[in-house]
Design a protein around this motif. Structure first.
Motif, PDB file in Angstrom:
ATOM      1  N   ILE A 165      69.993 -89.636  44.983  1.00  0.00           N
ATOM      2  CA  ILE A 165      68.717 -90.217  44.575  1.00  0.00           C
ATOM      3  C   ILE A 165      67.908 -90.568  45.826  1.00  0.00           C
ATOM      4  CG2 ILE A 165      67.593 -92.079  43.307  1.00  0.00           C
ATOM      5  CD1 ILE A 165      70.048 -92.341  41.615  1.00  0.00           C
ATOM      6  N   PRO A 166      66.691 -90.047  45.971  1.00  0.00           N
ATOM      7  CA  PRO A 166      65.831 -90.455  47.098  1.00  0.00           C
ATOM      8  C   PRO A 166      65.609 -91.969  47.076  1.00  0.00           C
ATOM      9  CG  PRO A 166      64.926 -88.527  45.992  1.00  0.00           C
ATOM     10  CD  PRO A 166      66.050 -89.028  45.126  1.00  0.00           C
ATOM     11  N   ASN A 167      65.623 -92.577  48.234  1.00  0.00           N
ATOM     12  CA  ASN A 167      65.563 -94.033  48.302  1.00  0.00           C
ATOM     13  C   ASN A 167      64.255 -94.625  47.800  1.00  0.00           C
ATOM     14  OD1 ASN A 167      68.153 -94.598  49.191  1.00  0.00           O
ATOM     15  ND2 ASN A 167      67.627 -94.318  51.336  1.00  0.00           N
ATOM     16  N   LYS A 168      63.183 -93.828  47.736  1.00  0.00           N
ATOM     17  CA  LYS A 168      61.923 -94.383  47.238  1.00  0.00           C
ATOM     18  C   LYS A 168      62.050 -94.789  45.771  1.00  0.00           C
ATOM     19  CE  LYS A 168      59.852 -89.855  46.138  1.00  0.00           C
ATOM     20  NZ  LYS A 168      58.712 -88.948  46.438  1.00  0.00           N
ATOM     21  N   TYR A 169      62.960 -94.140  45.022  1.00  0.00           N
ATOM     22  CA  TYR A 169      63.192 -94.528  43.633  1.00  0.00           C
ATOM     23  C   TYR A 169      64.020 -95.808  43.556  1.00  0.00           C
ATOM     24  CZ  TYR A 169      61.447 -89.897  42.447  1.00  0.00           C
ATOM     25  OH  TYR A 169      60.666 -88.775  42.322  1.00  0.00           O
ATOM     26  N   MET A 170      64.795 -96.066  44.586  1.00  0.00           N
ATOM     27  CA  MET A 170      65.584 -97.290  44.611  1.00  0.00           C
ATOM     28  C   MET A 170      64.717 -98.525  44.831  1.00  0.00           C
ATOM     29  SD  MET A 170      68.711 -96.474  44.098  1.00  0.00           S
ATOM     30  CE  MET A 170      70.065 -95.344  44.394  1.00  0.00           C
ATOM     31  N   ILE A 171      63.543 -98.320  45.427  1.00  0.00           N
ATOM     32  CA  ILE A 171      62.631 -99.430  45.697  1.00  0.00           C
ATOM     33  C   ILE A 171      61.511 -99.469  44.667  1.00  0.00           C
ATOM     34  CG2 ILE A 171      60.990-100.369  47.362  1.00  0.00           C
ATOM     35  CD1 ILE A 171      63.836-100.737  48.219  1.00  0.00           C
ATOM     36  N   GLY A 172      60.979 -98.304  44.311  1.00  0.00           N
ATOM     37  CA  GLY A 172      59.800 -98.261  43.458  1.00  0.00           C
ATOM     38  C   GLY A 172      60.081 -98.151  41.980  1.00  0.00           C
ATOM     39  N   ASP A 173      61.354 -98.131  41.560  1.00  0.00           N
ATOM     40  CA  ASP A 173      61.692 -98.005  40.152  1.00  0.00           C
ATOM     41  C   ASP A 173      62.489 -99.227  39.703  1.00  0.00           C
ATOM     42  OD1 ASP A 173      62.041 -96.952  37.618  1.00  0.00           O
ATOM     43  OD2 ASP A 173      62.405 -94.928  38.373  1.00  0.00           O
ATOM     44  N   VAL A 174      62.655 -99.363  38.372  1.00  0.00           N
ATOM     45  CA  VAL A 174      63.474-100.460  37.840  1.00  0.00           C
ATOM     46  C   VAL A 174      64.933-100.170  38.171  1.00  0.00           C
ATOM     47  CG1 VAL A 174      64.201-101.670  35.772  1.00  0.00           C
ATOM     48  CG2 VAL A 174      61.837-100.915  36.002  1.00  0.00           C
ATOM     49  N   LEU A 175      65.590-101.108  38.814  1.00  0.00           N
ATOM     50  CA  LEU A 175      66.964-100.936  39.279  1.00  0.00           C
ATOM     51  C   LEU A 175      67.861-101.945  38.566  1.00  0.00           C
ATOM     52  CD1 LEU A 175      68.815 -99.501  41.413  1.00  0.00           C
ATOM     53  CD2 LEU A 175      68.348-101.427  42.906  1.00  0.00           C
ATOM     54  N   VAL A 176      68.857-101.446  37.843  1.00  0.00           N
ATOM     55  CA  VAL A 176      69.799-102.304  37.134  1.00  0.00           C
ATOM     56  C   VAL A 176      71.144-102.231  37.848  1.00  0.00           C
ATOM     57  CG1 VAL A 176      70.965-102.774  34.950  1.00  0.00           C
ATOM     58  CG2 VAL A 176      68.618-101.913  34.948  1.00  0.00           C
ATOM     59  N   ASN A 177      71.612-103.367  38.328  1.00  0.00           N
ATOM     60  CA  ASN A 177      72.884-103.433  39.049  1.00  0.00           C
ATOM     61  C   ASN A 177      73.880-104.214  38.201  1.00  0.00           C
ATOM     62  OD1 ASN A 177      75.004-103.621  40.799  1.00  0.00           O
ATOM     63  ND2 ASN A 177      73.865-104.534  42.477  1.00  0.00           N
ATOM     64  N   SER A 178      74.856-103.500  37.631  1.00  0.00           N
ATOM     65  CA  SER A 178      75.899-104.165  36.844  1.00  0.00           C
ATOM     66  C   SER A 178      77.196-104.286  37.637  1.00  0.00           C
ATOM     67  CB  SER A 178      76.138-103.401  35.535  1.00  0.00           C
ATOM     68  OG  SER A 178      76.417-102.038  35.776  1.00  0.00           O
ATOM     69  N   PHE A 179      77.077-104.127  38.951  1.00  0.00           N
ATOM     70  CA  PHE A 179      78.199-104.259  39.876  1.00  0.00           C
ATOM     71  C   PHE A 179      79.293-103.237  39.531  1.00  0.00           C
ATOM     72  CE2 PHE A 179      75.813-108.167  39.748  1.00  0.00           C
ATOM     73  CZ  PHE A 179      75.480-108.304  41.086  1.00  0.00           C
ATOM     74  N   SER A 180      80.521-103.639  39.279  1.00  0.00           N
ATOM     75  CA  SER A 180      81.565-102.629  39.071  1.00  0.00           C
ATOM     76  C   SER A 180      81.814-102.344  37.589  1.00  0.00           C
ATOM     77  CB  SER A 180      82.874-103.086  39.727  1.00  0.00           C
ATOM     78  OG  SER A 180      83.265-104.350  39.226  1.00  0.00           O
ATOM     79  N   TYR A 181      80.959-102.897  36.703  1.00  0.00           N
ATOM     80  CA  TYR A 181      81.141-102.715  35.267  1.00  0.00           C
ATOM     81  C   TYR A 181      79.864-102.216  34.607  1.00  0.00           C
ATOM     82  CZ  TYR A 181      85.475-105.405  35.701  1.00  0.00           C
ATOM     83  OH  TYR A 181      86.723-105.831  36.046  1.00  0.00           O
ATOM     84  N   ARG A 182      80.009-101.704  33.378  1.00  0.00           N
ATOM     85  CA  ARG A 182      78.880-101.379  32.518  1.00  0.00           C
ATOM     86  C   ARG A 182      79.109-102.021  31.160  1.00  0.00           C
ATOM     87  NH1 ARG A 182      77.233 -95.501  31.463  1.00  0.00           N
ATOM     88  NH2 ARG A 182      75.375 -96.551  30.666  1.00  0.00           N
ATOM     89  N   VAL A 183      78.042-102.419  30.515  1.00  0.00           N
ATOM     90  CA  VAL A 183      78.155-103.063  29.209  1.00  0.00           C
ATOM     91  C   VAL A 183      78.104-102.011  28.112  1.00  0.00           C
ATOM     92  CG1 VAL A 183      75.668-103.453  28.994  1.00  0.00           C
ATOM     93  CG2 VAL A 183      77.274-104.915  27.742  1.00  0.00           C
ATOM     94  N   VAL A 184      78.961-102.179  27.112  1.00  0.00           N
ATOM     95  CA  VAL A 184      78.990-101.301  25.943  1.00  0.00           C
ATOM     96  C   VAL A 184      78.448-102.091  24.760  1.00  0.00           C
ATOM     97  CG1 VAL A 184      80.427 -99.927  24.392  1.00  0.00           C
ATOM     98  CG2 VAL A 184      80.990-100.062  26.815  1.00  0.00           C
ATOM     99  N   GLU A 185      77.518-101.491  24.035  1.00  0.00           N
ATOM    100  CA  GLU A 185      76.946-102.133  22.852  1.00  0.00           C
ATOM    101  C   GLU A 185      77.203-101.255  21.639  1.00  0.00           C
ATOM    102  OE1 GLU A 185      73.057-104.519  23.865  1.00  0.00           O
ATOM    103  OE2 GLU A 185      72.926-102.550  24.829  1.00  0.00           O
ATOM    104  N   GLY A 186      77.614-101.866  20.544  1.00  0.00           N
ATOM    105  CA  GLY A 186      77.863-101.111  19.325  1.00  0.00           C
ATOM    106  C   GLY A 186      77.776-102.014  18.110  1.00  0.00           C
ATOM    107  N   SER A 187      77.857-101.420  16.945  1.00  0.00           N
ATOM    108  CA  SER A 187      77.825-102.189  15.705  1.00  0.00           C
ATOM    109  C   SER A 187      78.526-101.421  14.601  1.00  0.00           C
ATOM    110  CB  SER A 187      76.383-102.516  15.291  1.00  0.00           C
ATOM    111  OG  SER A 187      75.677-101.333  14.978  1.00  0.00           O
ATOM    112  N   VAL A 188      78.982-102.144  13.580  1.00  0.00           N
ATOM    113  CA  VAL A 188      79.631-101.529  12.436  1.00  0.00           C
ATOM    114  C   VAL A 188      79.176-102.279  11.186  1.00  0.00           C
ATOM    115  CG1 VAL A 188      81.677-103.000  12.706  1.00  0.00           C
ATOM    116  CG2 VAL A 188      81.840-100.857  11.425  1.00  0.00           C
ATOM    117  N   GLY A 189      78.918-101.538  10.117  1.00  0.00           N
ATOM    118  CA  GLY A 189      78.484-102.164   8.869  1.00  0.00           C
ATOM    119  C   GLY A 189      79.655-102.505   7.975  1.00  0.00           C
TER     120      GLY A 189
END
Length: 283
Positions: A165-189
Motif C-alpha cells: 500500500i502506498p504510504n499516502k493512503y496510510m495518511i490520507g485515508d481512514v485507517l483502522v488499527n485493531s492491533f493483533s486482532y480483528r472483530v467478528v460480528e454475526g447474528s442468528v434468529g
C-alpha cells in the motif's frame, strides 16, 4: 619561413604563460581560499552527519529515516560550502540557484506521487500510528503489518497474500488499527417462543471457552432486533488476524450445535395467507 613560424609559436606560448602567471598572481589567494573552504566543508559535513545520525538513533527514530536525514543534512552542508567557495572565486551563483530551482520544480511535478508517498512515510515513522504486527484496515483491504518502508507499507492477510500500500493512503485515508486482532460480528434468529436469555447465555459460554477467541476483549452477546418471524441475537468477539475466517466458520458451527442442544428453535420465515371465498368478496 620556419624561423618566423617558430617565433610566432613562441610568442603565443609566452602570451599564454603570461596570462597564466597573471591569473595565479591575481587569483591565487582566492583559489587557495576556495580550496580550503571546500576541504574544511567536506570534513565538517562528515562530522555533522555522524552527530545527526547519533542523535536521531538515540531518540529512537527509525534507522532508515535517520540515515536519510543524516545524509540529507550532509548534502545541504556540502552545497552551502560549494556556494561559499564559488563566491570566494568571484563567480556569480545566481544562475546556478535559478537552474537548481527550475530543476527542482520540474522533478517535483514529475514525481509528485512518489514525493507524496515518501513524505507520508516520514510522517508515519515519526508519529508511529501503528507498528509491525498490528492489524490494519485501510483502502478496503486488511492485513497484518509486515514492513514499513519510506514510500510504502506491506500487509499480509490470512491467505498469505502480500499487500503493498502506498504510504499516502496510510495518511490520507481512514485507517483502522485493531492491533493483533480483528472483530467478528454475526447474528442468528431464534423463535419468539424460545428462551432468549438461555440462548444468549449458551452462546456467550461457548465463545468464552473457544481457544482462538481473545480473552482480553470480552465477547458481547445480546438481542439486536425483532423481526417478523424471529428475534435476532447478535454476537461480537475478537480473533487473531491470521485465523479470522477459520475461527468465524468454526464458531458459526458451534453456535448451531449449542442452540440445537438447548432446544432453541431457529425459525423459517413465515407468512399468513388468507384465501377469500365468494361470501367474503366485497361487493
Amino acid at each position: 619561413m620556419d624561423t618566423e613560424l617558430i617565433n610566432k609559436e613562441l610568442e603565443e606560448v609566452s602570451q599564454f604563460y603570461n596570462i597564466v602567471i597573471e591569473f595565479f598572481t591575481n587569483y591565487s589567494f582566492q583559489i587557495i581560499g576556495a580550496l580550503i573552504i571546500f576541504t574544511i566543508g567536506i570534513f565538517a559535513s562528515k562530522f555533522i552527519q555522524k552527530i545527526v545520525l547519533k542523535v536521531l538513533l538515540k531518540n529512537n527514530i527509525d534507522e532508515t529515516l535517520s540515515g536519510f536525514i543524516a545524509s540529507f543534512v550532509r548534502f545541504l552542508v556540502v552545497m552551502m560550502v560549494a556556494i561559499l567557495a564559488l563566491g570566494k572565486l568571484g563567480i556569480s551563483i545566481a544562475p546556478f540557484i535559478a537552474a537548481i530551482g527550475a530543476l527542482s520544480l520540474t522533478a517535483g511535478l514529475a514525481l509528485q506521487g512518489s514525493v507524496a508517498n515518501f513524505a507520508a512515510g516520514i510522517i508515519l515513522v515519526i508519529t508511529k500510528p501503528f507498528k509491525i504486527g498490528d492489524t490494519l484496515t485501510v483502502h478496503e483491504v486488511y492485513g497484518e503489518v509486515e514492513a514499513i518502508k519510506l514510500s510504502y507499507s506491506v500487509l499480509r492477510n490470512e491467505d498469505g497474500e502480500e499487500i503493498t500500500i502506498p504510504n499516502k493512503y496510510m495518511i490520507g485515508d481512514v485507517l483502522v488499527n485493531s492491533f493483533s486482532y480483528r472483530v467478528v460480528e454475526g447474528s442468528v434468529g431464534i423463535a419468539y417462543d424460545s428462551d432468549a436469555t438461555k440462548a444468549i447465555s449458551a452462546i456467550k459460554d461457548m465463545l468464552i471457552k473457544h481457544e482462538n477467541i481473545s480473552s482480553e476483549n470480552e465477547a458481547i452477546v445480546g438481542i439486536e432486533k425483532f423481526n417478523d418471524s424471529s428475534i435476532d441475537v447478535a454476537y461480537r468477539y475478537w480473533v487473531p488476524t491470521k485465523s479470522f475466517f477459520k475461527t468465524q466458520y468454526d464458531v458459526n458451527l458451534q453456535i448451531l450445535d449449542v442452540l440445537n442442544k438447548t432446544n432453541i428453535t431457529i425459525p423459517f420465515p413465515q407468512r399468513e395467507i388468507k384465501i377469500l371465498g365468494e361470501t367474503d368478496v366485497p361487493k
